[in-house]
Design a protein around this motif. Structure first.
Motif, PDB file in Angstrom:
ATOM      1  N   SER A  95       0.818  -1.210   0.000  1.00  0.00           N
ATOM      2  CA  SER A  95       0.000   0.000   0.000  1.00  0.00           C
ATOM      3  C   SER A  95       0.852   1.261   0.000  1.00  0.00           C
ATOM      4  CB  SER A  95      -0.883   0.048   1.254  1.00  0.00           C
ATOM      5  OG  SER A  95      -2.040  -0.654   1.048  1.00  0.00           O
ATOM      6  N   ALA A  96       1.877   1.210   0.846  1.00  0.00           N
ATOM      7  CA  ALA A  96       2.772   2.366   0.929  1.00  0.00           C
ATOM      8  C   ALA A  96       3.473   2.592  -0.409  1.00  0.00           C
ATOM      9  CB  ALA A  96       3.793   2.160   2.047  1.00  0.00           C
ATOM     10  N   ALA A  97       3.854   1.493  -1.038  1.00  0.00           N
ATOM     11  CA  ALA A  97       4.530   1.596  -2.331  1.00  0.00           C
ATOM     12  C   ALA A  97       3.578   2.124  -3.395  1.00  0.00           C
ATOM     13  CB  ALA A  97       5.090   0.238  -2.732  1.00  0.00           C
ATOM     14  N   ALA A  98       2.334   1.666  -3.344  1.00  0.00           N
ATOM     15  CA  ALA A  98       1.348   2.119  -4.331  1.00  0.00           C
ATOM     16  C   ALA A  98       1.172   3.638  -4.232  1.00  0.00           C
ATOM     17  CB  ALA A  98       0.013   1.405  -4.101  1.00  0.00           C
ATOM     18  N   ASP A  99       1.118   4.129  -2.982  1.00  0.00           N
ATOM     19  CA  ASP A  99       1.018   5.581  -2.786  1.00  0.00           C
ATOM     20  C   ASP A  99       2.246   6.288  -3.361  1.00  0.00           C
ATOM     21  OD1 ASP A  99      -1.324   5.111  -1.498  1.00  0.00           O
ATOM     22  OD2 ASP A  99      -0.535   5.418   0.537  1.00  0.00           O
ATOM     23  N   ARG A 100       3.411   5.731  -3.034  1.00  0.00           N
ATOM     24  CA  ARG A 100       4.636   6.408  -3.461  1.00  0.00           C
ATOM     25  C   ARG A 100       4.810   6.373  -4.978  1.00  0.00           C
ATOM     26  NH1 ARG A 100      10.578   5.226  -1.010  1.00  0.00           N
ATOM     27  NH2 ARG A 100       9.470   6.031   0.803  1.00  0.00           N
ATOM     28  N   PHE A 101       4.498   5.199  -5.569  1.00  0.00           N
ATOM     29  CA  PHE A 101       4.687   5.062  -7.022  1.00  0.00           C
ATOM     30  C   PHE A 101       3.520   5.683  -7.791  1.00  0.00           C
ATOM     31  CE2 PHE A 101       6.781   0.635  -6.107  1.00  0.00           C
ATOM     32  CZ  PHE A 101       7.880   1.256  -5.524  1.00  0.00           C
ATOM     33  N   ASP A 102       2.429   5.928  -7.051  1.00  0.00           N
ATOM     34  CA  ASP A 102       1.199   6.424  -7.665  1.00  0.00           C
ATOM     35  C   ASP A 102       0.670   5.441  -8.714  1.00  0.00           C
ATOM     36  OD1 ASP A 102      -0.933   8.121  -7.948  1.00  0.00           O
ATOM     37  OD2 ASP A 102       0.087   9.484  -9.340  1.00  0.00           O
ATOM     38  N   VAL A 147      12.110  -6.618  -2.115  1.00  0.00           N
ATOM     39  CA  VAL A 147      12.008  -5.444  -2.989  1.00  0.00           C
ATOM     40  C   VAL A 147      10.578  -5.363  -3.524  1.00  0.00           C
ATOM     41  CG1 VAL A 147      12.865  -4.292  -5.058  1.00  0.00           C
ATOM     42  CG2 VAL A 147      14.436  -5.636  -3.619  1.00  0.00           C
ATOM     43  N   VAL A 148       9.980  -4.190  -3.384  1.00  0.00           N
ATOM     44  CA  VAL A 148       8.613  -3.953  -3.847  1.00  0.00           C
ATOM     45  C   VAL A 148       8.708  -3.224  -5.190  1.00  0.00           C
ATOM     46  CG1 VAL A 148       6.382  -2.963  -3.209  1.00  0.00           C
ATOM     47  CG2 VAL A 148       7.981  -3.698  -1.420  1.00  0.00           C
ATOM     48  N   SER A 149       8.096  -3.778  -6.233  1.00  0.00           N
ATOM     49  CA  SER A 149       8.319  -3.241  -7.586  1.00  0.00           C
ATOM     50  C   SER A 149       7.011  -3.007  -8.338  1.00  0.00           C
ATOM     51  CB  SER A 149       9.145  -4.225  -8.425  1.00  0.00           C
ATOM     52  OG  SER A 149      10.299  -4.624  -7.743  1.00  0.00           O
ATOM     53  N   HIS A 150       7.062  -2.031  -9.194  1.00  0.00           N
ATOM     54  CA  HIS A 150       5.997  -1.844 -10.188  1.00  0.00           C
ATOM     55  C   HIS A 150       6.662  -1.911 -11.554  1.00  0.00           C
ATOM     56  CE1 HIS A 150       3.066   0.514 -12.690  1.00  0.00           C
ATOM     57  NE2 HIS A 150       2.285  -0.372 -12.072  1.00  0.00           N
ATOM     58  N   PRO A 197      -1.764   1.476  -9.016  1.00  0.00           N
ATOM     59  CA  PRO A 197      -2.675   0.600  -8.265  1.00  0.00           C
ATOM     60  C   PRO A 197      -1.903  -0.492  -7.531  1.00  0.00           C
ATOM     61  CG  PRO A 197      -3.328   0.779 -10.587  1.00  0.00           C
ATOM     62  CD  PRO A 197      -1.965   1.381 -10.467  1.00  0.00           C
ATOM     63  N   ALA A 198      -2.355  -0.774  -6.322  1.00  0.00           N
ATOM     64  CA  ALA A 198      -1.658  -1.763  -5.504  1.00  0.00           C
ATOM     65  C   ALA A 198      -1.599  -3.131  -6.185  1.00  0.00           C
ATOM     66  CB  ALA A 198      -2.338  -1.889  -4.133  1.00  0.00           C
ATOM     67  N   GLN A 199      -2.643  -3.478  -6.902  1.00  0.00           N
ATOM     68  CA  GLN A 199      -2.670  -4.845  -7.474  1.00  0.00           C
ATOM     69  C   GLN A 199      -1.649  -5.033  -8.589  1.00  0.00           C
ATOM     70  OE1 GLN A 199      -5.237  -2.852  -7.070  1.00  0.00           O
ATOM     71  NE2 GLN A 199      -6.559  -2.711  -8.868  1.00  0.00           N
ATOM     72  N   GLU A 200      -1.048  -3.932  -9.066  1.00  0.00           N
ATOM     73  CA  GLU A 200      -0.021  -4.084 -10.115  1.00  0.00           C
ATOM     74  C   GLU A 200       1.379  -4.243  -9.515  1.00  0.00           C
ATOM     75  OE1 GLU A 200      -0.304  -0.814 -12.865  1.00  0.00           O
ATOM     76  OE2 GLU A 200      -2.414  -1.254 -13.325  1.00  0.00           O
ATOM     77  N   ILE A 201       1.435  -4.239  -8.199  1.00  0.00           N
ATOM     78  CA  ILE A 201       2.742  -4.280  -7.535  1.00  0.00           C
ATOM     79  C   ILE A 201       3.144  -5.717  -7.215  1.00  0.00           C
ATOM     80  CG2 ILE A 201       3.835  -3.741  -5.295  1.00  0.00           C
ATOM     81  CD1 ILE A 201       2.677  -0.950  -5.566  1.00  0.00           C
ATOM     82  N   THR A 202       4.411  -6.001  -7.396  1.00  0.00           N
ATOM     83  CA  THR A 202       4.933  -7.325  -7.026  1.00  0.00           C
ATOM     84  C   THR A 202       6.011  -7.156  -5.951  1.00  0.00           C
ATOM     85  OG1 THR A 202       6.592  -7.214  -8.760  1.00  0.00           O
ATOM     86  CG2 THR A 202       4.512  -8.327  -9.315  1.00  0.00           C
ATOM     87  N   VAL A 203       6.215  -8.237  -5.200  1.00  0.00           N
ATOM     88  CA  VAL A 203       7.245  -8.212  -4.155  1.00  0.00           C
ATOM     89  C   VAL A 203       8.115  -9.441  -4.318  1.00  0.00           C
ATOM     90  CG1 VAL A 203       7.724  -8.068  -1.681  1.00  0.00           C
ATOM     91  CG2 VAL A 203       5.575  -7.142  -2.588  1.00  0.00           C
TER      92      VAL A 203
END
Lengths: 722, 153
Positions: free
Chosen positions: A144-151, A163-166, A153-159
């Motif tokens: 969630s924090a990464a989604a905010d920072r990267f601007d 390392v949390v990545s978009h 959607p959270a569901q597009e993020i992988t870990v």
């Protein structure tokens, strides 16, 4: 040494979920990236640490620390529980750290007990979902924090690997970089855990977090805690069970340089030294008189005779299926045995010890504590302080095997009394090996009387069984787990047979003695597995049946898991009913273990050459740890079965004193061991204890095929006369 | 009484009862806590140190005996053999509770320093004085063989 000085500050605020900027010690940064090994945590905590729940801390330096609610005493719980968190977070194993959780029943209760404590091989089973959810919650908040920072959607993020990545936007951040932002995210109510098929760490041999510290001398046990102006105390204990202090004379002790104080406490006479040697010498110089009016004065021989007489009767009814007595009367062949099991001491490598520091209106304790909630309460009560003024630090413990889990918290009470009698300051209470071996809390002395019947075809028709033994639970807080006056620890493992026997009776003759008794690695199974598995072997032999095929023929659908481990171990050992090979299978702590022992006759004594072991403990979180627990459980059980007995001489005094008279298994007596783990998707079950029950009966069965002799009295090798 | 000896390469002077076992001097006076107490009668080996290069049970060694001697504890192990032993211990996760392993590592290191390729029987003899209640024995044997192979190069 103030090794834990920051831990309290760190942990104090952690109860309420999201936390917490604790002050920043300068050293912290130096700890980061200290190599790619998972490890024990250091105590420094840095500002901006992300604390999503009671179990997980993500520091800005990228380390993930898991707070372990169970004591680590060799079973591998630091590694196992950290693995679950790392798995669900998709962390890199090298960034993981483990440390002990504080004593706090509101956060850290064993879900199997309702209190904080370790035992019954429950650490992994009761923590399995809890720790996975703790890890999954942390991951969700970091995402969630990464989604905010990267601007994005959270569901597009992988870990992956911490390392949390978009991928689409090419943005990524390490856990540590997101720690502060993640602290602002609301924790998920019901975090989603992974499908077992997606496990990357669970099921692999991740290296243990504590192996390095335990190989270079840096691992910190209670013995290693030194506080400013600390005194070391030892207690003169009564020479018999149930005796109490009548009077003492400390004159000579107080003349010894370094002896600063002598105080009577409920457990005996406490001697305080400026150092350990002064306390030892001072204790030896105490003259004490004892009131033995309530003491056990019977010898082991007399007790064995009393127990055997009680076992001739039926005892309290535990199992009554069919009509065992009628079936016995009608049997074509009958077989009777009386089995004798001695008291056993646990003798963990680190003797019992604790450090208690009393300050103005609070106290802090360091102890390899196994039942935190009970011991914490006992400390607070004796010290006369509210529990929230008493901090209990659970240290690494140098083994336990059940010894540190006492219903009466006797050691906590003794440590608290000794510290209180000293007053303000730090006091280390240390038991010597002699205190340990003579101090009771033994595996109960037990006699089994068994009668079996076979029909003309050699089929088993009757099984009539009485166990005479003391209750472990009666008179302790664990008594609430007893039903209808029955203590399951007296007969577990013999109550239901894995074999189809139409007429089965089991009774328990409850014996009484001032000798204190306790669970000893695998508890009732230490003697019931021996009784059931040697008796079935003999009955099968009498009926002309093979030990493996005969057992399998008596197992039904409900025994599929027992049958599977039995078949596996028979394959491993190349079983063909060879002389000198013996087997046993036992379910304990919801795990299934079968073992085959290959035994040689060395000058009339059994020597175990090889052991094959198959275990089904559900999902194998860390196969290497499971193998280690089977190896250790086998060695522990084998040593006791071969060599050990605590005996009371005429008048009731313990005849053993140290490891010269209480013989330990040594390296040359350790068999080669091969372990195979059954693949399973069932929830994980215990591994700390289940390796122990089958080894003694497997050895006895092997010895019988080799020599024709039945081993009805343990230990197998007669103990040296004292 | 003042006694001077070398610990891990450093000269130390302690003023204690000369009968004090070396174990308690190392721990209580010098705060070298890697060396453990297990039995106090030289039965378990948890207190094993090197005294002038050979293994010694510090729990039955009066400190007066080590006047002028060189003592090495787990904290001061530096030889290639020691490193190989410790790496092998970590490599196959030998320790369980870990309490006895300072002593085990001290004994194993001394074995390899004197015998670069010990047989199973050599290992059993050299390690017979070290009890492990977790019964990690067969991993100990395996780790010593591994360390010996590492040292062979």
């Amino acid at each position: 040494m103030t090794i834990h000085s920051n831990r309290r500050a760190f942990l104090k605020g952690t109860g309420a979920g999201l936390v917490i900027g604790v002050m920043l010690p300068a050293m912290a940064k130096a700890q980061q990236k200290s190599g790619a090994m998972a490890a024990l945590a250091t105590d420094e905590i840095v500002e901006g640490t992300f604390a999503p729940n009671a179990f997980v801390r993500v520091a800005p330096d990228d380390t993930v620390t898991v707070l372990i609610k169970h004591v680590e005493f060799g079973q591998g719980t630091y590694t196992g529980l950290s693995t679950l968190v790392a798995e669900e977070m998709d962390a890199d194993w090298g960034q993981m750290r483990a440390t002990s959780a504080p004593a706090d029943v509101t956060l850290y209760a064993n879900t199997a007990f309702g209190i904080q404590g370790t035992g019954g091989s429950t650490a992994m089973p009761n923590s399995y979902m809890q720790m996975r959810k703790a890890g999954a919650a942390a991951r969700a908040m970091l995402v969630s924090a990464a989604a905010d920072r990267f601007d994005v959607p959270a569901q597009e993020i992988t870990v992956s690997n911490g390392v949390v990545s978009h991928e689409a936007s090419g943005q990524s951040a390490r856990f540590g970089e997101l720690a502060e932002a993640a602290s602002q995210i609301e924790p998920p109510v019901d975090p989603q855990v992974k499908d077992a098929k997606d496990f990357a760490l669970v099921g692999t041999d991740v290296p243990k977090v504590d192996s390095r510290a335990k190989s270079d001398g840096t691992a910190q046990f209670t013995l290693d805690v030194y506080r400013d102006d600390m005194l070391t105390a030892m207690v003169v204990h009564p020479p018999k069970f149930g005796a109490t202090l009548a009077s003492h004379d400390a004159t000579d002790a107080l003349k010894i340089p370094g002896v600063v104080k002598v105080e009577a406490v409920s457990q005996g006479v406490a001697v305080y030294g400026e150092n350990t040697f002064a306390a030892l010498k001072g204790r030896a110089a105490i003259k004490a008189e004892w009131d033995e009016s309530g003491a056990e004065t019977r010898s082991t021989e007399q007790m064995m005779a009393d127990w055997a007489e009680a076992a001739e009767g039926d005892g309290k009814e535990v199992t009554n299926k069919g009509d065992a007595k009628a079936a016995l009367a009608e049997a074509a062949t009958t077989h009777e045995v009386t089995l004798e099991f001695p008291f056993l001491a646990h003798t963990p490598m680190e003797p019992l010890d604790a450090v208690v520091e009393i300050r103005d209106d609070e106290a802090e304790i360091w102890m390899g504590c196994q039942m935190q909630t009970m011991d914490h309460g006992a400390f607070a009560k004796v010290l006369g302080m509210p529990q929230d003024k008493v901090t209990l630090n659970t240290m690494l413990a140098g083994g336990s095997f059940g010894r540190r889990a006492t219903g009466d918290s006797h050691f906590a009470v003794e440590a608290a009394e000794v510290a209180k009698a000293r007053g303000k300051g730090a006091t280390k209470l240390l038991w010597t090996r002699e205190d340990d071996i003579r101090g009771g809390y033994y595996r109960p002395l037990t006699v089994h009387k068994m009668k079996g019947g076979l029909d003309a075809d050699g089929a088993i028709t009757a099984w009539d069984h009485t166990i005479a033994t003391q209750s472990i639970m009666a008179g302790t807080p664990f008594e609430m787990m007893m039903k209808d006056g029955l203590d399951p620890t007296a007969y577990e493992g013999a109550q239901e047979l894995p074999y189809a026997v139409p007429n089965h009776r089991l009774g328990w003759a409850q014996m009484e003695s001032p000798v204190s008794v306790l669970w000893w690695r695998s508890v009732g199974h230490t003697h019931t597995a021996y009784a059931v598995e040697t008796f079935i072997d003999e009955l099968l032999a009498k009926g002309g049946k093979d030990a493996v095929e005969g057992r399998l023929a008596l197992m039904g659908e409900e025994q599929a898991r027992e049958a599977a481990v039995l078949k596996r171990v028979a394959d491993m050992a190349g079983w063909s009913g060879q002389k000198g090979f013996g087997l046993a299978v036992a379910k304990s702590f919801n795990s299934y273990v079968a073992e085959i022992a290959e035994v040689e006759d060395r000058d009339g004594e059994p020597h175990i050459v090889n052991v094959w072991c198959a275990v089904d403990c559900g999902v194998a979180v860390n196969p290497n740890v499971i193998r280690a627990q089977m190896e250790g459980g086998i060695g522990y059980g084998a040593g006791a079965a071969l060599y050990d007995a605590i005996t009371l001489g005429e008048g009731g005094s313990v005849q053993q004193a140290n490891w010269d008279s209480y013989r330990m298994l040594r390296i040359g007596e350790m068999p080669n061991i091969e372990v195979s783990i059954i693949e399973s998707e069932a929830d994980p079950t215990g591994v700390g204890e289940p390796g122990t029950p089958p080894i003694a009966p497997a050895v006895a069965n092997a010895w019988r095929t080799l020599t024709g002799e039945r081993m009805a009295t343990l230990p197998m090798v007669p103990i040296a006369q004292v | 009484m003042a006694i001077t000896f070398t610990v891990n390469g450093e000269e130390r002077r302690v003023d204690v009862d000369p009968d004090t076992p070396l174990l308690w001097v190392l721990r209580d006076e010098l705060r070298l806590t890697g060396t453990k107490f297990g039995c106090g009668i030289a039965q378990c080996g948890a207190c094993t140190v090197h005294l002038d290069g050979t293994t010694r049970r510090s729990c039955v060694t009066p400190v007066s005996m080590v006047e002028g001697a060189e003592v090495t504890t787990i904290e001061g192990l530096q030889s290639p053999e020691a490193r190989a032993v410790q790496d092998a211990w970590v490599g196959i996760d030998v320790p369980q509770c870990g309490y006895c392993h300072s002593g085990q590592v001290m004994s194993a290191t001394a074995l390899l320093e004197g015998n670069p390729s010990p047989s199973d029987q050599d290992i059993d003899e050299a390690m017979a004085g070290n009890i492990c209640r977790c019964a990690t024995y067969h991993r100990i044997r395996q780790a010593i063989h591994t360390a010996a192979k590492t040292l062979e190069g």
